[in-house]
Each structure stands twice: as structure tokens, then as C-alpha cells.
Scaffold this motif. Sequence first.
Motif, PDB file in Angstrom:
ATOM      1  N   TYR A   1     -25.932 -11.765  -7.867  1.00  0.00           N
ATOM      2  CA  TYR A   1     -26.399 -10.803  -6.785  1.00  0.00           C
ATOM      3  C   TYR A   1     -26.782 -11.594  -5.607  1.00  0.00           C
ATOM      4  N   ALA A   2     -26.223 -11.074  -4.280  1.00  0.00           N
ATOM      5  CA  ALA A   2     -26.446 -11.493  -3.161  1.00  0.00           C
ATOM      6  C   ALA A   2     -27.007 -10.368  -2.075  1.00  0.00           C
TER       7      ALA A   2
ATOM      8  N   GLN B   1     -23.870  -7.796  -2.484  1.00  0.00           N
ATOM      9  CA  GLN B   1     -22.776  -8.392  -3.295  1.00  0.00           C
ATOM     10  C   GLN B   1     -23.151  -8.495  -4.754  1.00  0.00           C
ATOM     11  N   LEU B   2     -22.182  -8.228  -5.699  1.00  0.00           N
ATOM     12  CA  LEU B   2     -22.497  -8.235  -6.887  1.00  0.00           C
ATOM     13  C   LEU B   2     -21.238  -8.825  -7.571  1.00  0.00           C
TER      14      LEU B   2
ATOM     15  N   LEU C   1     -16.289  -7.892 -12.880  1.00  0.00           N
ATOM     16  CA  LEU C   1     -16.308  -6.795 -11.761  1.00  0.00           C
ATOM     17  C   LEU C   1     -16.769  -7.468 -10.633  1.00  0.00           C
ATOM     18  N   GLN C   2     -16.330  -7.014  -9.385  1.00  0.00           N
ATOM     19  CA  GLN C   2     -16.744  -7.606  -7.974  1.00  0.00           C
ATOM     20  C   GLN C   2     -17.098  -6.475  -7.104  1.00  0.00           C
TER      21      GLN C   2
ATOM     22  N   GLY D   1     -17.244   0.151   1.056  1.00  0.00           N
ATOM     23  CA  GLY D   1     -17.413  -0.831   0.103  1.00  0.00           C
ATOM     24  C   GLY D   1     -16.657  -0.503  -1.208  1.00  0.00           C
ATOM     25  N   TYR D   2     -16.472  -1.374  -2.021  1.00  0.00           N
ATOM     26  CA  TYR D   2     -15.388  -1.531  -2.961  1.00  0.00           C
ATOM     27  C   TYR D   2     -15.659  -2.105  -4.239  1.00  0.00           C
ATOM     28  N   THR D   3     -15.314  -2.042  -5.425  1.00  0.00           N
ATOM     29  CA  THR D   3     -15.332  -2.597  -6.463  1.00  0.00           C
ATOM     30  C   THR D   3     -14.039  -2.904  -7.164  1.00  0.00           C
ATOM     31  N   THR D   4     -13.668  -4.295  -7.384  1.00  0.00           N
ATOM     32  CA  THR D   4     -12.607  -4.673  -8.314  1.00  0.00           C
ATOM     33  C   THR D   4     -12.861  -5.129  -9.488  1.00  0.00           C
ATOM     34  N   ALA D   5     -11.751  -4.956 -10.509  1.00  0.00           N
ATOM     35  CA  ALA D   5     -12.035  -5.495 -11.897  1.00  0.00           C
ATOM     36  C   ALA D   5     -10.936  -6.461 -12.107  1.00  0.00           C
TER      37      ALA D   5
END
Length: 180
Positions: free
Chosen positions: A51-52, A84-85, A106-107, A124-128
Motif C-alpha cells: 500500500y502506498a 495505490q494498493l 489485484l492492483q 480510479g481503477y482495479t485490475t485483476a
Amino acid sequence: MDQSNILVNDDRPEAVAVGWFSRDAGKARSRGFEVDADLAFETGFNLWLSYAYIDAVFTTSNLEADWGVLIEAGDPLINSPEHQLSLQLSQSFEVAGVPAQVGAGLQYTDERLGFTAFDFHLPGYTTARLFGQIAPTERFAVRVDLANAFDETYYTNSYADVWVEPGAPRSYRLTAAYSF
């Protein structure tokens, strides 16, 4: 971290007449922290978490030459997410005595400014991602990766609202490695 001499395009007529030049857009500061954890269990289960938090802003006021607007002290830097995670899980096991591993990750990237000195934000977005690997011998391994598994539409960065970089669509990769 403090940064000075941040360059932007210099589109003044006297600069354009003699070629491509840049000019100083001022100074900026980035503060934040990052936390990483990498846990491996005897059962073959692995967890990796990162995590940042980033607070990146201009610390001086200056005219932005491309668009003729004022960048004010305290304005966020372009393309700098506040949060960011990353999370990755994997499980190692054996298939007929052959080492194997499967996993998923996951990002997440937070919303961020997409146009300096304007109110244009990239969402924002989440990719797997999914992956699997098998190592039939001690020196040979085959791996398959599925990036952006759900074919998420997302944008990685931008320069302005008319210059936005899309993220990569779903992709597959098959690799083999042999160590000597």
C-alpha cells in the motif's frame, strides 16, 4: 522528496521559431509512505500486500506555458494517485509429484489529476490477474499469466483531456524458463 526544475513545453513564439524547447514549471514536493508485507506459510500459501500513500503537490506558483494557466502552490502533480494498493495470493502444491503454483492478484490505483491546473481527473481503477506455473524438472518451468482478467477499461496516465493513455486490455502470456 523535493524536486526543482520540472520542465514543460515552451511554446512561446520566440522559442518555437528556433526549435523544441522546455521551460521551468517550478518546484514540487512528494510526501508519503509505503507499507509492504510478504507472508509465506508452510502450507504453501503466500500473501503479498503493498500500500502506498502519496501527497505530491507543486510548492511554487508558475505559468503553465502549454495552456496559459497558472499552476498554484498546492496544486497536485499530474498522474499522481493518492492511494495505490496491490494484493497477491498464491498457493504452491504438487501435481503427481511435480511442483506447481496458482495465484491471483489485484492492483488498485486511485483517482488522479489528468491535466495540470485544470479540473480533469482520471478515474480510479482495479485490475485483476491470474497465473499458474508448473515445474516438471528442477531446471525447467512453464508459466501462464492472464493480465486484466476482467478486461477492465482504465487509463494509466494523461497529459491533457485530449491526450489520455488507455491501459492494456486483457492479455495472455505463456512463458517457459530453463536455468543452466
